[in-house]
Design a protein around this motif. Structure first.
Motif, PDB file in Angstrom:
ATOM      1  N   TYR A   1       0.833  -1.196   0.000  1.00 57.39           N
ATOM      2  CA  TYR A   1       0.000   0.000   0.000  1.00 57.39           C
ATOM      3  C   TYR A   1       0.866   1.243   0.000  1.00 57.39           C
ATOM      4  CZ  TYR A   1      -4.217  -2.630   0.879  1.00 57.39           C
ATOM      5  OH  TYR A   1      -5.277  -3.475   0.754  1.00 57.39           O
ATOM      6  N   ARG A   2       0.346   2.293  -0.584  1.00 53.03           N
ATOM      7  CA  ARG A   2       0.995   3.604  -0.562  1.00 53.03           C
ATOM      8  C   ARG A   2      -0.102   4.620  -0.301  1.00 53.03           C
ATOM      9  NH1 ARG A   2       2.947   5.820  -6.092  1.00 53.03           N
ATOM     10  NH2 ARG A   2       0.718   6.088  -6.225  1.00 53.03           N
ATOM     11  N   ALA A   3       0.120   5.476   0.676  1.00 55.87           N
ATOM     12  CA  ALA A   3      -0.859   6.515   1.013  1.00 55.87           C
ATOM     13  C   ALA A   3      -2.238   5.905   1.262  1.00 55.87           C
ATOM     14  CB  ALA A   3      -0.910   7.584  -0.070  1.00 55.87           C
ATOM     15  N   ASP A   4      -2.249   4.762   1.957  1.00 55.65           N
ATOM     16  CA  ASP A   4      -3.477   4.084   2.367  1.00 55.65           C
ATOM     17  C   ASP A   4      -4.298   3.529   1.192  1.00 55.65           C
ATOM     18  OD1 ASP A   4      -4.896   3.119   4.567  1.00 55.65           O
ATOM     19  OD2 ASP A   4      -6.358   4.749   4.469  1.00 55.65           O
ATOM     20  N   GLU A   5      -3.651   3.361   0.047  1.00 49.55           N
ATOM     21  CA  GLU A   5      -4.317   2.777  -1.112  1.00 49.55           C
ATOM     22  C   GLU A   5      -3.465   1.648  -1.672  1.00 49.55           C
ATOM     23  OE1 GLU A   5      -5.290   5.623  -4.108  1.00 49.55           O
ATOM     24  OE2 GLU A   5      -6.228   6.996  -2.682  1.00 49.55           O
ATOM     25  N   LEU A   6      -4.122   0.607  -2.181  1.00 48.06           N
ATOM     26  CA  LEU A   6      -3.412  -0.493  -2.828  1.00 48.06           C
ATOM     27  C   LEU A   6      -2.644   0.064  -4.012  1.00 48.06           C
ATOM     28  CD1 LEU A   6      -2.985  -3.575  -2.928  1.00 48.06           C
ATOM     29  CD2 LEU A   6      -4.915  -3.677  -4.491  1.00 48.06           C
ATOM     30  N   PHE A   7      -1.354  -0.270  -4.090  1.00 46.13           N
ATOM     31  CA  PHE A   7      -0.503   0.248  -5.159  1.00 46.13           C
ATOM     32  C   PHE A   7      -0.302  -0.806  -6.226  1.00 46.13           C
ATOM     33  CE2 PHE A   7       3.619   0.907  -7.190  1.00 46.13           C
ATOM     34  CZ  PHE A   7       3.479   2.201  -7.628  1.00 46.13           C
ATOM     35  N   THR A   8      -0.492  -0.420  -7.463  1.00 46.72           N
ATOM     36  CA  THR A   8      -0.114  -1.243  -8.610  1.00 46.72           C
ATOM     37  C   THR A   8       0.743  -0.350  -9.520  1.00 46.72           C
ATOM     38  OG1 THR A   8      -2.154  -0.689  -9.772  1.00 46.72           O
ATOM     39  CG2 THR A   8      -2.141  -2.735  -8.538  1.00 46.72           C
ATOM     40  N   ILE A   9       1.771  -0.952 -10.072  1.00 47.02           N
ATOM     41  CA  ILE A   9       2.698  -0.176 -10.886  1.00 47.02           C
ATOM     42  C   ILE A   9       2.033   0.212 -12.210  1.00 47.02           C
ATOM     43  CG2 ILE A   9       3.799  -2.196 -11.885  1.00 47.02           C
ATOM     44  CD1 ILE A   9       6.445  -0.635 -11.820  1.00 47.02           C
ATOM     45  N   PRO A  10       2.156   1.467 -12.602  1.00 45.38           N
ATOM     46  CA  PRO A  10       1.590   1.891 -13.893  1.00 45.38           C
ATOM     47  C   PRO A  10       2.256   1.123 -15.046  1.00 45.38           C
ATOM     48  CG  PRO A  10       2.133   3.791 -12.546  1.00 45.38           C
ATOM     49  CD  PRO A  10       2.717   2.588 -11.872  1.00 45.38           C
ATOM     50  N   GLU A  11       1.505   0.806 -16.048  1.00 49.86           N
ATOM     51  CA  GLU A  11       1.991  -0.006 -17.184  1.00 49.86           C
ATOM     52  C   GLU A  11       3.252   0.574 -17.811  1.00 49.86           C
ATOM     53  OE1 GLU A  11       2.197  -3.343 -19.128  1.00 49.86           O
ATOM     54  OE2 GLU A  11       0.555  -2.959 -17.742  1.00 49.86           O
ATOM     55  N   GLY A  12       3.352   1.901 -17.922  1.00 52.52           N
ATOM     56  CA  GLY A  12       4.506   2.524 -18.552  1.00 52.52           C
ATOM     57  C   GLY A  12       5.814   2.333 -17.802  1.00 52.52           C
ATOM     58  N   PHE A  13       5.748   1.884 -16.546  1.00 48.04           N
ATOM     59  CA  PHE A  13       6.950   1.702 -15.738  1.00 48.04           C
ATOM     60  C   PHE A  13       7.447   0.269 -15.739  1.00 48.04           C
ATOM     61  CE2 PHE A  13       5.240   5.620 -14.079  1.00 48.04           C
ATOM     62  CZ  PHE A  13       6.378   6.402 -13.944  1.00 48.04           C
ATOM     63  N   ARG A  14       6.752  -0.630 -16.378  1.00 48.06           N
ATOM     64  CA  ARG A  14       7.163  -2.029 -16.402  1.00 48.06           C
ATOM     65  C   ARG A  14       8.266  -2.213 -17.424  1.00 48.06           C
ATOM     66  NH1 ARG A  14       3.299  -4.934 -13.657  1.00 48.06           N
ATOM     67  NH2 ARG A  14       1.366  -3.816 -13.389  1.00 48.06           N
ATOM     68  N   ASN A  15       9.364  -2.864 -16.990  1.00 42.53           N
ATOM     69  CA  ASN A  15      10.511  -3.071 -17.886  1.00 42.53           C
ATOM     70  C   ASN A  15      10.705  -4.530 -18.264  1.00 42.53           C
ATOM     71  OD1 ASN A  15      11.458  -0.468 -18.244  1.00 42.53           O
ATOM     72  ND2 ASN A  15      12.384  -0.468 -16.239  1.00 42.53           N
TER      73      ASN A  15
END
Length: 69
Positions: free
Chosen positions: A54-68
């Motif tokens: 979690y980040r800032a009390d929300e479930l975090f998923t990596i944005p598609e543009g950041f996947r390598n």
């Protein structure tokens, strides 16, 4: 023995980027602890499954543009 643990989103870094991080972190530890630390420095890069934190009390998923990978 210096031990550095880096947690990163799964598939956020390429193998080459992980290698570079390992090298640069090792160099940093040698700067602080001397050349004698090099063979004993451990750099662990852990990939956390997407949605596994979690980040800032929300479930975090990596944005598609950041996947390598």
């Amino acid at each position: 023995m210096p031990f550095v643990n880096i947690k990163t989103p799964e598939a956020g870094l390429s193998a080459e980027q992980k290698s570079e991080i390992g090298h640069r972190v090792t160099e940093l530890m040698v700067e602080y602890f001397s050349e004698a630390a090099r063979p004993h420095t451990m750099v662990l890069i852990e990939e956390v499954k997407d949605g596994g934190y979690y980040r800032a009390d929300e479930l975090f998923t990596i944005p598609e543009g950041f996947r390598n990978a």
